[in-house]
Design a protein around this motif. Structure first.
Motif, PDB file in Angstrom:
ATOM      1  N   GLU A 107       0.814  -1.213   0.000  1.00 46.68           N
ATOM      2  CA  GLU A 107       0.000   0.000   0.000  1.00 46.68           C
ATOM      3  C   GLU A 107       0.851   1.268   0.000  1.00 46.68           C
ATOM      4  N   GLU A 108       2.021   1.192   0.628  1.00 49.80           N
ATOM      5  CA  GLU A 108       2.836   2.396   0.811  1.00 49.80           C
ATOM      6  C   GLU A 108       3.860   2.635  -0.308  1.00 49.80           C
ATOM      7  N   THR A 109       4.287   1.580  -0.992  1.00 47.94           N
ATOM      8  CA  THR A 109       5.329   1.737  -1.993  1.00 47.94           C
ATOM      9  C   THR A 109       4.871   2.587  -3.174  1.00 47.94           C
ATOM     10  N   GLU A 110       5.791   3.334  -3.757  1.00 47.85           N
ATOM     11  CA  GLU A 110       5.488   4.157  -4.928  1.00 47.85           C
ATOM     12  C   GLU A 110       5.520   3.345  -6.215  1.00 47.85           C
ATOM     13  N   ALA A 111       6.061   2.145  -6.148  1.00 44.96           N
ATOM     14  CA  ALA A 111       6.111   1.291  -7.341  1.00 44.96           C
ATOM     15  C   ALA A 111       4.694   0.984  -7.816  1.00 44.96           C
ATOM     16  N   LYS A 112       4.487   1.069  -9.124  1.00 47.51           N
ATOM     17  CA  LYS A 112       3.155   0.841  -9.688  1.00 47.51           C
ATOM     18  C   LYS A 112       2.947  -0.627 -10.066  1.00 47.51           C
ATOM     19  N   TYR A 113       4.056  -1.319 -10.402  1.00 50.02           N
ATOM     20  CA  TYR A 113       3.976  -2.682 -10.921  1.00 50.02           C
ATOM     21  C   TYR A 113       4.585  -3.665  -9.927  1.00 50.02           C
ATOM     22  N   VAL A 114       3.917  -4.794  -9.737  1.00 50.54           N
ATOM     23  CA  VAL A 114       4.351  -5.792  -8.760  1.00 50.54           C
ATOM     24  C   VAL A 114       4.544  -7.124  -9.471  1.00 50.54           C
ATOM     25  N   ILE A 115       5.782  -7.618  -9.451  1.00 54.99           N
ATOM     26  CA  ILE A 115       6.096  -8.873 -10.134  1.00 54.99           C
ATOM     27  C   ILE A 115       5.978 -10.047  -9.163  1.00 54.99           C
ATOM     28  N   LEU A 116       5.242 -11.078  -9.613  1.00 58.76           N
ATOM     29  CA  LEU A 116       5.034 -12.286  -8.821  1.00 58.76           C
ATOM     30  C   LEU A 116       5.371 -13.508  -9.672  1.00 58.76           C
ATOM     31  N   GLY A 117       6.141 -14.426  -9.117  1.00 58.82           N
ATOM     32  CA  GLY A 117       6.477 -15.656  -9.821  1.00 58.82           C
ATOM     33  C   GLY A 117       5.691 -16.843  -9.294  1.00 58.82           C
ATOM     34  N   ILE A 118       5.300 -17.747 -10.218  1.00 61.03           N
ATOM     35  CA  ILE A 118       4.606 -18.983  -9.824  1.00 61.03           C
ATOM     36  C   ILE A 118       5.344 -20.147 -10.499  1.00 61.03           C
ATOM     37  N   PRO A 119       6.387 -20.674  -9.853  1.00 59.76           N
ATOM     38  CA  PRO A 119       7.236 -21.689 -10.487  1.00 59.76           C
ATOM     39  C   PRO A 119       6.670 -23.107 -10.398  1.00 59.76           C
ATOM     40  N   GLU A 120       5.614 -23.368 -11.156  1.00 64.31           N
ATOM     41  CA  GLU A 120       4.980 -24.692 -11.125  1.00 64.31           C
ATOM     42  C   GLU A 120       4.569 -25.123 -12.526  1.00 64.31           C
ATOM     43  N   ASP A 121       4.354 -26.419 -12.698  1.00 64.86           N
ATOM     44  CA  ASP A 121       3.793 -26.932 -13.953  1.00 64.86           C
ATOM     45  C   ASP A 121       2.784 -28.047 -13.668  1.00 64.86           C
TER      46      ASP A 121
END
Length: 342
Positions: A43-57
């Motif tokens: 909520e506080e960060t100025e970053a607009k984009y948030v990268i999330l990884g899902i390392p599964e298959d």
């Protein structure tokens, strides 16, 4: 966010190749400080984009596909960290949240056979377990006013992306899927081929557009289902665009955007739509990388674009000497999206 493995400054330093006179994304991207509540920091960060990884298959295995997509996250984040921070795109706009911990689930599937009915049921149950984590984290990111960039993993994660975004927005969302396949198959237990049909059935997905469907690999039953729901589900085929030239690429993008921009929409990218990209459903025929980049840039410009999801790339299935190329491609798509979305 119990299953979140936060990306640390140390993790970032390990994948960033420092060079005198240059500034890399890895030197500017934001991570969650140790001991800080991730939700509060979002909520506080100025970053607009948030990268999330899902390392599964796991969802791919449950859909009779070849495993390998779990390796995309590591390749992607390494390449993203080494993009140049400059006037065209700045790493400081990005928060690397981390990855979902799916290690237990990945161990559980090692000896499962998707041809066995009981094992397929177990695979689907594991996908459902991951669904809950994905939807919860995406909900938290969107609720904090940020735009998630999700790197998979299989296309089963489209369900969690859509559900989490819809819950955060308080209403169903739309989606556009750049894909050779519809992923709108029957509700036979969760896997990578029915993320959108489950989201649609459960009321999280309002309108759905499939861009570049391959006619040879779409069943009659799926085409019949889409025809029954054509007010909410539409498609254009790769064959009509690039083979028979009955339709024009840019015009079809405009038509698709008109269809989905009425609500917030998810931008879903399946790398098996690109020729010779290592994936569970690798193809020799498909759109060019340039067309894909134009597609991401075009839809990223819309104020209704709620997230970007890039999936199905499988470096482990590619040439050993060039298995970094999928990560590099993902890096291009991430920056194309950010540049246009600003």
């Amino acid at each position: 966010m119990e299953k979140l493995v936060p990306f640390t400054p140390s993790d970032l330093a390990k994948v960033t190749n420092h060079r005198s006179g240059e500034i890399k994304f890895g030197e500017k991207m934001i991570t969650i400080p140790k001991g800080t509540d991730p939700l509060l920091f979002l909520e506080e960060t100025e970053a607009k984009y948030v990268i999330l990884g899902i390392p599964e298959d796991i969802g791919i295995r449950a859909n009779y596909g070849r495993p390998g997509a779990a390796s995309a996250w590591k390749s992607a984040i390494t390449n993203i960290a080494n993009i140049q921070h400059n006037r065209f795109c700045k790493g400081s706009q990005i928060l690397i949240l981390g990855q979902i911990n799916v290690s237990d689930e990945m161990k559980e599937v090692e000896n499962l056979d998707f041809n066995d009915i009981d094992d397929r049921s177990k695979l689907s149950q594991l996908v459902e377990r991951i669904d809950k984590e994905v939807s919860h984290i995406i909900f938290s990111i969107v609720k904090a006013g940020k735009i998630p960039i999700i790197i998979g993993g299989g296309h089963n994660n489209s369900y969690g992306n859509i559900k989490g975004t819809a819950l955060a927005k308080g209403k169903p969302i739309n989606a556009i899927n750049f894909d050779a396949h519809s992923d709108f198959r029957i509700l036979e237990g969760r896997h990578s081929g029915n993320g959108f049909s489950y989201a649609y059935e459960e009321g999280f997905l309002k309108k759905y557009f499939i861009f570049g469907l391959h006619e040879n690999y779409t069943s009659k039953s799926v085409l019949d289902l889409i025809k029954k729901t054509e007010d909410r589900v539409r498609y254009t085929t790769y064959d009509s665009l690039n083979i028979r030239r009955e339709k024009e690429f840019n015009q079809e993008m405009i038509s698709a955007l008109e269809f989905v921009k009425t609500e917030s929409f998810g931008l879903e990218i399946d790398l098996d739509a690109i020729p010779n990209i290592a994936s569970s459903a690798m193809t020799p025929s498909g759109f060019s990388v340039e067309q894909l980049r134009q597609f991401v840039s075009f839809f990223g410009r819309s104020k209704s674009a709620a997230y970007l999801h890039i999936c199905e790339g499988a470096p482990d299935l590619g040439e050993e000497k060039n298995n970094h190329l999928i990560g590099k491609l993902i890096g291009y798509l991430v920056t194309d999206f950010i540049k246009s979305n600003q």
